[in-house]
Enzyme design. Structure first.
Site, short mmCIF file in Angstrom:
data_model
loop_
_atom_site.label_atom_id
_atom_site.label_comp_id
_atom_site.label_asym_id
_atom_site.label_seq_id
_atom_site.Cartn_x
_atom_site.Cartn_y
_atom_site.Cartn_z
CB CYS A 120 8.98 -6.39 3.84
SG CYS A 120 9.49 -4.83 3.05
CB CYS A 130 11.36 -2.21 1.78
SG CYS A 130 9.72 -1.51 2.08
CE LYS A 195 4.54 -2.71 -1.13
NZ LYS A 195 5.32 -3.30 0.00
NE ARG A 217 8.47 2.09 2.74
CZ ARG A 217 7.59 1.78 3.69
NH1 ARG A 217 6.33 1.59 3.39
NH2 ARG A 217 7.98 1.65 4.94
CD GLU A 233 9.37 -4.15 -11.17
OE1 GLU A 233 9.65 -5.25 -10.65
OE2 GLU A 233 10.00 -3.11 -10.93
CE LYS A 248 0.35 -3.51 -0.10
NZ LYS A 248 1.28 -3.91 0.97
CB SER A 274 -4.50 -0.15 5.01
OG SER A 274 -3.59 0.74 4.38
CE1 TYR A 313 -5.01 -5.45 6.77
CE2 TYR A 313 -5.55 -4.26 4.76
CZ TYR A 313 -4.62 -4.73 5.66
OH TYR A 313 -3.28 -4.49 5.45
#
Length: 326
Positions: A120, A130, A195, A217, A233, A248, A274, A313
């Site tokens: 990206c 992006c 996304k 975005r 998509e 995502k 996150s 994570y």
């Protein structure tokens, strides 16, 4: 006529039988661990909004990679934060760019670790978008040229897989064509196929220093209210040559994971993003939840919905918990 009611609890009587009939398993081999690499020396700095997640300079990266390998985690996805940013993200495809150097270092020190490069421009552009900006608009086709160059440079550095996250139209086609022409037809693409323009990305933008400097975005990432559009998509990316499809974020989009898995005959990845991570960590630190219980329940939910791979994570914690259970 039924002679008696059904006793479902027979198969729940103890842990042994519960494990024997369990429909979905979480394994270390399912996990991909995100890593954030920064320029400089001697840096291992915790990201304030993501407890337990750090920025690493290259000289401190080795210790983190060693730990990942010791836990048996098979793969990492690498994000880079450069010192210098400009309008076109010129550091994204630099031969000595931070991600390129990190990929080379990881492959040298842990050759069996499968290294995925996030592709990206947002970490590299001064405006935080992006793609390339012209007159306040994120333009599609010029952005593709930069993204192809970035993907090829990451493959040259030693990346095992390219993971484009930019959501420009035609990005899989352009990157596949660019990789093939550069002699990297063996490198697979894990497309961020679906996304969403999500509020769950907040802490990541702290980690990647990629907050947009104007607007948002939503002209290229998907509307969270849409589901059928997600199938369009994903279908585009399959036709253009994607090898793995990613959804995502994860938790709020489990229905999309299920639909993608049911419709397309490709492996499916989900990104446990996150804010999903940080909310669990914050609640656990306050003693409000059982961290292990919540995390593992979430992982089983991803698997149950159809995910083959989970970017998370929590990967090191999950690996430790699974080892303790053996």
């Amino acid at each position: 006529m039924m002679q008696s009611f059904i006793r479902h609890r027979r198969l729940r009587a103890n842990e042994a039988i519960r494990k024997m009939v369990r429909e979905h398993q979480v394994q270390v081999s399912d996990l991909i661990y995100p890593i954030f690499v920064v320029e400089g020396e001697g840096i291992k700095e915790e990201i304030p909004s993501m407890p337990g997640v750090y920025h690493f300079s290259l000289d401190r990266l080795d210790e983190e990679i060693q730990e990942v390998v010791e836990w048996g985690i098979p793969s990492v996805i690498v994000f880079g934060v450069p010192h210098e940013k400009d309008e076109c993200g010129s550091q994204a495809d630099a031969e000595q760019g931070i991600v390129q150097k990190a990929i080379g270092r990881i492959k040298k020190n842990a050759p069996s670790l499968y290294v995925i490069a996030d592709t990206c421009l947002c970490q590299y552009t001064s405006h935080g978008h992006c793609g390339i900006v012209e007159d306040g608009v994120i333009v599609n086709d010029r952005s593709l040229e930069r993204l192809v160059s970035t993907a090829v440079s990451q493959a040259k550095a030693g990346a095992d897989m390219i993971a484009p996250s930019n959501m420009m139209d035609g990005f899989v086609y352009a990157i596949r064509k660019g990789l093939d022409e550069a002699g990297f037809d063996h490198i697979p693409i894990m497309s961020y196929a679906v996304k969403y323009a999500s509020s769950y990305y907040g802490p990541f933008r702290d980690a990647a220093h990629s907050t947009p400097q104007f607007g948002d975005r939503r002209t290229y990432q998907m509307d969270p209210a849409n589901a059928r559009e997600a199938m369009r998509e994903a279908a585009s990316d399959v036709a253009e040559g994607a090898d793995i499809l990613m959804v995502k974020p994860g938790l709020a989009y489990m229905d999309i994971v299920y639909r993608v898995k049911e419709r397309f005959d490709l492996p499916v990845a989900v990104y446990n993003v996150s804010a999903e991570y940080s909310m669990v960590k914050a609640a656990a630190q306050n003693g409000w939840i059982d961290e292990k219980g919540v995390v593992m329940e979430t992982m089983h939910a991803f698997k149950r919905a159809g995910a083959d791979l989970v970017i998370t994570y929590h990967a090191k914690d999950i690996a430790r918990w699974l080892k303790e259970e053996r």
